[in-house]
Design an enzyme around this catalytic site. Structure first.
Site, PDB file in Angstrom:
ATOM      1  N   ARG A  11     -19.361 -12.612  -4.192  1.00 17.57           N
ATOM      2  CA  ARG A  11     -18.893 -11.391  -4.613  1.00 17.57           C
ATOM      3  C   ARG A  11     -17.054 -12.061  -4.617  1.00 17.57           C
ATOM      4  O   ARG A  11     -16.618 -11.695  -5.693  1.00 17.57           O
ATOM      5  CB  ARG A  11     -18.925  -9.511  -4.449  1.00 17.57           C
ATOM      6  CG  ARG A  11     -19.859  -9.736  -4.916  1.00 17.57           C
ATOM      7  CD  ARG A  11     -20.604  -9.600  -5.883  1.00 17.57           C
ATOM      8  NE  ARG A  11     -21.893  -9.277  -6.182  1.00 17.57           N
ATOM      9  CZ  ARG A  11     -23.187  -9.607  -5.692  1.00 17.57           C
ATOM     10  NH1 ARG A  11     -23.134 -10.629  -5.673  1.00 17.57           N
ATOM     11  NH2 ARG A  11     -24.550  -8.415  -5.740  1.00 17.57           N
ATOM     12  N   GLY A  38      -3.665   4.408  12.344  1.00 17.75           N
ATOM     13  CA  GLY A  38      -4.101   5.149  11.084  1.00 17.75           C
ATOM     14  C   GLY A  38      -4.048   4.143   9.640  1.00 17.75           C
ATOM     15  O   GLY A  38      -5.103   3.857   8.931  1.00 17.75           O
ATOM     16  N   ARG A  70      -8.012  10.921  10.973  1.00 21.98           N
ATOM     17  CA  ARG A  70      -7.239   9.628  10.588  1.00 21.98           C
ATOM     18  C   ARG A  70      -8.378   8.264  10.031  1.00 21.98           C
ATOM     19  O   ARG A  70      -7.748   6.776   9.667  1.00 21.98           O
ATOM     20  CB  ARG A  70      -6.394   9.864  10.209  1.00 21.98           C
ATOM     21  CG  ARG A  70      -5.097   9.558  10.942  1.00 21.98           C
ATOM     22  CD  ARG A  70      -4.129  10.232  10.617  1.00 21.98           C
ATOM     23  NE  ARG A  70      -3.037   9.676  11.972  1.00 21.98           N
ATOM     24  CZ  ARG A  70      -3.006  10.467  13.228  1.00 21.98           C
ATOM     25  NH1 ARG A  70      -4.113  11.330  12.855  1.00 21.98           N
ATOM     26  NH2 ARG A  70      -2.657  10.127  14.511  1.00 21.98           N
ATOM     27  N   ASP A 127       3.922   2.670  15.076  1.00 21.80           N
ATOM     28  CA  ASP A 127       4.301   3.159  14.640  1.00 21.80           C
ATOM     29  C   ASP A 127       6.235   3.894  15.067  1.00 21.80           C
ATOM     30  O   ASP A 127       5.936   4.742  15.055  1.00 21.80           O
ATOM     31  CB  ASP A 127       3.550   4.919  14.876  1.00 21.80           C
ATOM     32  CG  ASP A 127       3.248   4.352  16.347  1.00 21.80           C
ATOM     33  OD1 ASP A 127       3.953   4.185  17.444  1.00 21.80           O
ATOM     34  OD2 ASP A 127       2.517   6.444  16.400  1.00 21.80           O
ATOM     35  N   ASN A 128       6.792   2.411  14.938  1.00 25.29           N
ATOM     36  CA  ASN A 128       7.684   3.269  16.049  1.00 25.29           C
ATOM     37  C   ASN A 128       8.482   1.901  15.611  1.00 25.29           C
ATOM     38  O   ASN A 128       8.108   0.703  15.769  1.00 25.29           O
ATOM     39  CB  ASN A 128       8.090   3.618  17.750  1.00 25.29           C
ATOM     40  CG  ASN A 128       7.312   1.819  17.936  1.00 25.29           C
ATOM     41  OD1 ASN A 128       8.616   0.831  18.613  1.00 25.29           O
ATOM     42  ND2 ASN A 128       6.106   2.205  18.442  1.00 25.29           N
ATOM     43  N   THR A 131       9.019  -1.695  17.915  1.00 28.44           N
ATOM     44  CA  THR A 131       8.042  -2.621  17.903  1.00 28.44           C
ATOM     45  C   THR A 131       7.666  -3.134  16.739  1.00 28.44           C
ATOM     46  O   THR A 131       7.769  -4.392  16.066  1.00 28.44           O
ATOM     47  CB  THR A 131       6.752  -1.950  18.035  1.00 28.44           C
ATOM     48  OG1 THR A 131       6.995  -0.965  19.187  1.00 28.44           O
ATOM     49  CG2 THR A 131       5.681  -2.610  17.778  1.00 28.44           C
ATOM     50  N   CYS A 170      13.860  -9.512   5.410  1.00 29.71           N
ATOM     51  CA  CYS A 170      13.222  -9.614   6.365  1.00 29.71           C
ATOM     52  C   CYS A 170      13.240  -8.087   6.432  1.00 29.71           C
ATOM     53  O   CYS A 170      13.717  -7.186   5.754  1.00 29.71           O
ATOM     54  CB  CYS A 170      13.635 -10.274   7.507  1.00 29.71           C
ATOM     55  SG  CYS A 170      15.564  -9.347   8.263  1.00 29.71           S
ATOM     56  N   CYS A 173      16.250  -6.642   6.319  1.00 30.71           N
ATOM     57  CA  CYS A 173      17.879  -6.611   5.728  1.00 30.71           C
ATOM     58  C   CYS A 173      16.869  -5.580   5.223  1.00 30.71           C
ATOM     59  O   CYS A 173      17.984  -5.038   4.470  1.00 30.71           O
ATOM     60  CB  CYS A 173      16.276  -7.869   4.622  1.00 30.71           C
ATOM     61  SG  CYS A 173      17.429  -9.401   5.066  1.00 30.71           S
ATOM     62  N   CYS A 186       3.279  11.302  13.157  1.00 30.60           N
ATOM     63  CA  CYS A 186       2.587  12.062  13.122  1.00 30.60           C
ATOM     64  C   CYS A 186       2.306  13.598  13.976  1.00 30.60           C
ATOM     65  O   CYS A 186       1.889  13.942  13.740  1.00 30.60           O
ATOM     66  CB  CYS A 186       1.537  11.515  12.933  1.00 30.60           C
ATOM     67  SG  CYS A 186       1.372   9.475  11.833  1.00 30.60           S
TER      68      CYS A 186
END
Length: 251
Positions: A11, A38, A70, A127-128, A131, A170, A173, A186
């Site tokens: 496909r 998530g 989630r 989520d930070n 990182t 980036c 920026c 979360c």
């Protein structure tokens, strides 16, 4: 591709924008996904299902009961297991032909450089901010395209930083490191479960387009989703010539 692959990915092959050459590019690609939560869950599942040759899944966390609302890579039976191990098992059930490499660590320093240098493309599903900025710096250094997503409460955002291009902004920026930006999690603020699926799946779509070289990516655009109103908004992004991270990249 063998007969089984031609059938499995038929496909995609039927799409003139992808075809055999595009699917072969997907099959030969190596994608680094930082975060198996998530956002990383749907992103990894669609990339593995689509035939990405090597998916490198990085996360140092274990599966918690609160994740299951989630984080669809994981099941109730996986609670207490490393997310990368649970995620690997799910992805291999989805596509036994995929090669899944796991890194049960917080990717930083030389280990981050090594993984980004080896990848064709990087997905930031963490989520930070610390990182995120470290990933961005590595992607700028090795000129690797970065697909970044975020989701909190009912609000989501996704963008592409195609750092192979001299004119691409980036992440720094957009969100300068050290700026007074509120870190929201979360665990404190909550998150609407399908929102992570929408944003993570959009990240997978942008990643596949970049690997194939088809369509127009989100490079230079920030896509914002208001999940309560189900309204999308686009913000145009420009490269900051004075950016401390990507300034002088053309040199």
């Amino acid at each position: 591709m063998d007969d089984d692959q031609l059938l499995r990915y038929s496909r995609h092959i039927l799409l003139p924008e992808i075809g055999v050459e595009g699917q072969e590019a997907i099959l030969s690609a190596r994608v680094l996904i930082v975060g198996a939560g998530g956002l990383g869950s749907p992103a990894a599942m669609y990339l593995a299902a689509a035939g990405v040759g090597t998916v490198v899944l990085c996360d140092d966390d274990t599966v918690d009961l609160t994740n299951l609302q989630r984080q669809i890579l994981h099941t109730a039976e996986a609670v207490g297991r490393l997310k990368v191990e649970s995620g690997r098992d799910t992805l291999l059930r989805l596509n036994p032909q995929a090669r899944i490499e796991t890194l049960a660590l917080r990717l930083q320093g030389s280990a981050l450089d090594e993984q980004v240098a080896a990848a064709d493309l990087v997905l930031d599903c963490c989520d930070n901010f610390a990182t995120r900025h470290a990933i961005n710096r590595a992607c700028v250094r090795f000129r690797k395209p970065l697909v970044s997503g975020a989701a909190i409460r009912f609000d989501g955002q996704v963008s592409v930083f195609d750092l192979r291009r001299d004119d691409s902004p980036c992440y720094h920026c957009l969100f300068p490191e050290g700026q007074d930006v509120e870190e929201v999690r979360c665990a404190v603020m909550g998150v609407f479960a399908p929102l992570t699926g929408i944003i993570g799946t959009t990240q997978a779509a942008e990643a596949l387009k970049l690997l194939v070289g088809c369509g127009t990516s989100l490079d230079g655009r920030l896509l914002l989703l208001d999940g309560l109103a189900m309204e999308w908004r686009t913000v145009l992004l420009g490269r900051d010539p004075a950016c401390e991270v990507c300034g002088g990249r053309e040199d």
